[in-house]
Scaffold this active site. Sequence first.
Site, mmCIF file in Angstrom:
data_model
loop_
_atom_site.group_PDB
_atom_site.id
_atom_site.type_symbol
_atom_site.label_atom_id
_atom_site.label_comp_id
_atom_site.label_asym_id
_atom_site.label_seq_id
_atom_site.Cartn_x
_atom_site.Cartn_y
_atom_site.Cartn_z
ATOM 1 N N HIS A 153 39.333 61.342 74.056
ATOM 2 C CA HIS A 153 40.164 60.151 74.275
ATOM 3 C C HIS A 153 41.474 60.543 74.977
ATOM 4 O O HIS A 153 42.561 60.474 74.392
ATOM 5 C CB HIS A 153 40.432 59.551 72.887
ATOM 6 N N GLU A 253 38.529 58.097 79.034
ATOM 7 C CA GLU A 253 37.888 58.827 77.943
ATOM 8 C C GLU A 253 36.448 59.176 78.322
ATOM 9 O O GLU A 253 35.635 58.292 78.545
ATOM 10 C CB GLU A 253 37.910 57.960 76.677
HETATM 11 C C1 BG6 Z 1 40.451 53.043 72.761
HETATM 12 C C2 BG6 Z 1 39.847 51.714 72.477
HETATM 13 O O1 BG6 Z 1 39.441 53.976 72.923
HETATM 14 O O2 BG6 Z 1 41.275 53.461 71.665
HETATM 15 C C3 BG6 Z 1 40.939 50.707 72.155
HETATM 16 O O3 BG6 Z 1 39.080 51.313 73.595
HETATM 17 C C4 BG6 Z 1 41.803 51.220 71.013
HETATM 18 O O4 BG6 Z 1 40.349 49.459 71.799
HETATM 19 C C5 BG6 Z 1 42.351 52.585 71.400
HETATM 20 O O5 BG6 Z 1 42.866 50.322 70.772
HETATM 21 C C6 BG6 Z 1 43.266 53.232 70.366
HETATM 22 O O6 BG6 Z 1 42.633 53.344 69.146
HETATM 23 P P1 BG6 Z 1 43.389 53.923 67.889
HETATM 24 O O7 BG6 Z 1 42.404 53.860 66.752
HETATM 25 O O8 BG6 Z 1 43.780 55.331 68.212
HETATM 26 O O9 BG6 Z 1 44.613 53.061 67.672
#
Ligand code: BG6
Length: 277
Positions: A153, A253
Amino acid sequence: MVTLKKFDNGFAYIEIQNLNAVAKIALQGAHIFEYKRSNGEDILWLSDKSDFEEGKAIRGGVPICWPRFGSFDSALPPHGFARTMLFTFLGAKEIDEGRTVVSFKLQDNPQSREIWEYKFELEVNFIIGDTLEIELKTTNKDDKEFMITQALHSYFNVSEINNVKILGLEDKPYLDTLTNKEELQKGEIFFDKEVDRVYQDVKNEIVLADNLKELHLNAVGSSSAIVWNPWIDKCARMSAMDKEAYREFVCIESANAQEDFRIVCAGESHALNLTIE
Ligand code: BG6
């Protein structure tokens, strides 16, 4: 040089320094939260408000979403549990003066088996150099198969979100997770609103173009990618993020998400590799 360091609260990370770059990788989540090249380029975005606290995911860098990407599985936390678990540091090796390999491992444990019954080994290997390479290798140590979805990510620093274009996803099908509709990408991606999409059939390079700078992302063992920027409203609601932070980063990602899920048979492995250059 590879050094084990700790924040005042005891939160541990490994710092790697060589001729080409400096990197910092937390033991929690095998989470790289800094990668600076010696030419001054600071590639990964990290929130000023990021917590370095046990059990809380770091906001920025490259969180590892595993064994699930997203929150489609009610038994597991959003983006899985790996990002908040403590990995074992397996060691580091200098390939040459400008490239260092660093390895981490997570195995099933009582906490993981409570929410995900399987025996596994998750290895994360980094090569820190003038390029950043990340390998996420899942091995099934159980006697039955399991299914994973996962993502590296990556939060990338950008000069200003309005300057950003993403190339390489033209004509790819995607799920717009904001409308839950299947769409087809027309042309390059730019940002003037919230974007949260899961692209499929991604077997080629993705380019992040920011003014005159470009980052090139190449993944192996993956045919899906998520493009995300929370824009104004969601950014204001998010944990560990300034309300203007959406201007400073974009997430691309490299993944095995949705229809690109993987079944890992007993005794077998699946590797997802990403090179950022
Ligand atoms: C992304 C998603 O991968 O991660 C989003 O597509 C999400 O929808 C984002 O808001 C962040 O996620 P988190 O759990 O780290 O707040």
